[in-house]
Design a protein around this motif. Structure first.
Motif, short mmCIF file in Angstrom:
data_model
loop_
_atom_site.label_atom_id
_atom_site.label_comp_id
_atom_site.label_asym_id
_atom_site.label_seq_id
_atom_site.Cartn_x
_atom_site.Cartn_y
_atom_site.Cartn_z
N CYS A 1 63.30 4.78 -1.51
CA CYS A 1 64.39 5.03 -0.84
C CYS A 1 63.95 5.83 0.48
N ARG A 2 63.90 5.27 1.68
CA ARG A 2 63.61 6.10 2.66
C ARG A 2 64.52 7.21 3.17
N THR A 3 65.87 7.21 2.77
CA THR A 3 66.75 8.44 3.23
C THR A 3 66.52 9.32 2.14
N THR A 4 66.47 9.22 0.90
CA THR A 4 66.45 10.23 -0.19
C THR A 4 64.91 10.66 -0.48
N GLY A 5 64.02 9.70 -0.19
CA GLY A 5 62.76 10.03 -0.46
C GLY A 5 62.41 9.82 -1.96
N LYS A 6 62.98 9.04 -2.65
CA LYS A 6 62.97 9.13 -4.20
C LYS A 6 62.63 7.42 -4.42
N TYR A 7 61.62 7.30 -5.55
CA TYR A 7 61.53 5.92 -6.07
C TYR A 7 62.62 5.49 -7.29
#
Length: 607
Positions: free
Chosen positions: A437-443
């Motif tokens: 997820c590019r917004t939260t920076g999480k997989y």
């Protein structure tokens, strides 16, 4: 005649002569019956019969007196019939009491000679009769008064001759009478028609009144539910509605400020508006914290109930079978202990018993988590013995409850919970189903992403999209979500393998309604989304963005009853609908490709 005469079977002239004489009606017959040594002589009359206690021998000797005066003896063989003879009547002797029954002849009737006339034919049996009425003569007479005869004239009537009426005048009078009858008959039919129209009008007005009342009640109920949702928000849709209402209020206030104020006053009003917006957002946030806490408790309760529920299946006899496994029994024990740990208003002894049970449960496994739980349990026990206030122990008890919940959710301590966790404990299963997820920076797993029909890759997760919506556009998709559910339920009834409606998401339907169909009915320009439905344009084809039309519910029910769309709608209206379909086909071009591929695969599989 006696029935025995038919059995005469004597050869020779005596036999023929006896037959001729026996068939005569005026003969005199005497019968000698020999049975053993007894000889009985009886005189048989025309309608008499031997009594029932007498046994008829096999042979009889009949003496016949001929006309010439000669006496002949004829032996007659008696044939015994097995058929039951009918009762033909009789009489009983008054003195002796002997009953006499009438006998029937067994002689074949004499056949009439054939005279050559055919009496059994179709014309005779199927003759058609005719009836014809005829005026018969009835002779009457009149009597007038004369000498010696006086006739009363009290009942006499005086007839005066009137004007002669011609045939044309008679027919004209009949025609006039017929016209009068027709006018009354037509008036009667008109009254029936008008009364029927009045009844239909009354029913229609009653139906419209009831429909108006029903719609008004539905609207009031909808407003009441929306007000309840705004006052006590619990779900994600409720908070989306609150943020949407906040955004609409902010835009209205901003428009009023821009219209009425300028310069420093405008800046001051904008600052005040920003402070009010911040306060409302904080209030919504507090409600959201409470709702998240309630939802978290409900989720915990739900997962504990599922883990402790027995295994169920339908047996061969159709009955539901339940079975508790060692894992489900373990889950029930942990659930009961967790409920006891979170109970309030317990006495000091009861709380101590719960803590001892918790300590005895977790000491079975030696790890960092269990050691921390044991340490906190001993700390609370020491504080209870020191008579610490309940208010000062709330934080510690909450920490113990959270750690024990973590203990319950660990598969090593509660194996049944492993089949209920969303994230598998085997890391190898996550390699093929994890996206960034590019917004939260999480997989995150693929289930955390919501894709539109035109999306090319997974970029933003559901949670990130929700935060972006709250901070920016503040759109409420609850109406489109409900509209999408209604369309899917209606498409399931067709059972024609419709697929596209189950691929489209709320964002796609929002663009289809607001941008392509301008958010209003194409027939009546009705703009209330609660009354609008998007249905098939051509009912014979599957639903798709390029085969739909936005109408009200009443208009949609009438649209489904149309047999030929091009005859019911004008050519200009049809062209407007086709233009909207072209725009939808261009926007949902990826769905067009998917539909064509699915149709090709279906045709190949059918062949």
């Amino acid at each position: 005649m006696e029935s025995v005469t038919e059995a005469i079977r004597e050869d020779g002239e005596n036999s023929e002569k006896a037959e001729e004489i026996v068939t005569s009606a005026a003969m005199d017959v005497r019968v000698d019956v020999r049975e053993d040594d007894n000889k009985t002589e009886r005189s048989l009359g025309e309608n008499s019969m031997i009594s029932s206690d007498y046994a008829m021998p096999k042979y009889l000797t009949v003496t016949i007196d001929s006309e010439e005066g000669q006496v002949d003896a004829v032996t007659v063989a008696v044939e015994r019939s097995k058929a039951k003879k009918p009762y033909l009547g009789g009489y009983r002797h008054k003195v002796s009491g002997v009953e006499y029954h009438h006998a029937g002849t067994m002689t074949i009737p004499k056949r009439k000679p054939d005279d050559g006339v055919i009496r059994y034919q179709r014309e005779t049996q199927t003759f058609f009769t005719k009836q014809k009425s005829q005026q018969t003569h009835n002779n009457t007479s009149t009597q007038m008064s004369q000498t010696g005869c006086s006739v009363s004239n009290e009942d006499d009537k005086i007839l005066i001759a009137r004007r002669y009426e011609t045939a044309d005048e008679f027919h004209a009078k009949r025609l006039k009478a017929v016209i009068v009858l027709q006018s009354y008959y037509r008036r009667w039919n008109a009254m029936i028609l008008v009364n029927g129209m009045k009844i239909d009008k009354k029913r229609r007005l009653d139906w419209e009144r009831k429909e108006a009342i029903r719609k008004e009640k539905e609207k009031e109920e909808r407003l009441r539910v929306e007000f309840e949702r705004r006052m006590n928000p619990k779900t994600k849709e409720d908070f989306d509605m609150l943020y949407h209402a906040l955004e609409m209020w902010r835009k209205d206030e901003l428009a009023k400020i821009d219209e009425s104020l300028k310069g420093p006053e405008r800046k001051a009003a904008l600052c005040s508006l920003l402070e009010q917006e911040a306060e409302l957002i904080a209030s919504i946030g507090r409600h959201q914290i409470v709702a998240d806490d309630d939802r978290r408790r409900q989720n915990i309760r739900k997962i504990l109930e599922k883990a402790a529920s027995p295994r169920k299946w339908i047996a061969f006899d159709g009955k539901l079978t339940e079975m508790d496994t060692p894992y489900t029994i373990r889950s029930k024990e942990l659930r009961a202990l967790y409920d006891s740990l979170n109970m309030k208003f317990l006495t000091q002894e009861e709380r101590m018993d719960v803590l001892l049970s918790l300590k005895a449960t977790v000491v079975e496994h030696d790890c960092k988590l269990t050691r921390e739980i044991v340490e906190l349990v001993e700390r609370e026990t020491d504080l209870i013995l020191r008579e610490t206030k309940q208010k000062n122990l709330e934080g510690l008890r909450k920490r113990i409850s959270n750690l024990f919940l973590q203990y319950i959710k660990t598969p090593q301590f509660n194996p049944e919970i492993a089949r209920l966790t969303r994230v598998p404990h085997d890391s190898s299963k996550l390699l093929n189903d994890v996206y960034y997820c590019r917004t939260t920076g999480k997989y995150l797993p693929s289930t955390e992403f919501e894709l539109s029909s035109n999306a090319k890759s997974m970029k933003t997760s559901r949670k990130a999209a929700q935060l972006s919506n709250i901070s920016g556009r503040r759109q409420d998709n609850s109406l489109y979500r409900e509209m999408l559910r209604q369309i899917r339920r209606s498409e399931e009834k067709y059972d024609d393998d419709s697929r596209l409606i189950f691929i489209i998401q709320e964002v796609d339907l929002r663009h289809l309604v607001e941008t392509i169909w301008n958010g209003q009915s194409i027939l009546s320009n009705h703009e209330d989304l609660h009354d609008l439905v998007i249905v098939r344009w051509d009912v014979a084809k599957q639903w798709s963005p390029w085969n739909c039309i936005l109408l009200t519910q009443d208009e949609a029910s009438g649209h489904f009853r149309l047999e030929n769309l091009f005859e019911a709608y004008s050519s200009l209206f049809v062209e407007k609908v086709k233009y909207r379909h072209v725009i939808a086909r261009n926007y949902f071009r990826r769905l067009v490709q998917f539909s064509e591929q699915a149709t090709t695969v279906k045709e190949e599989s059918g062949q």
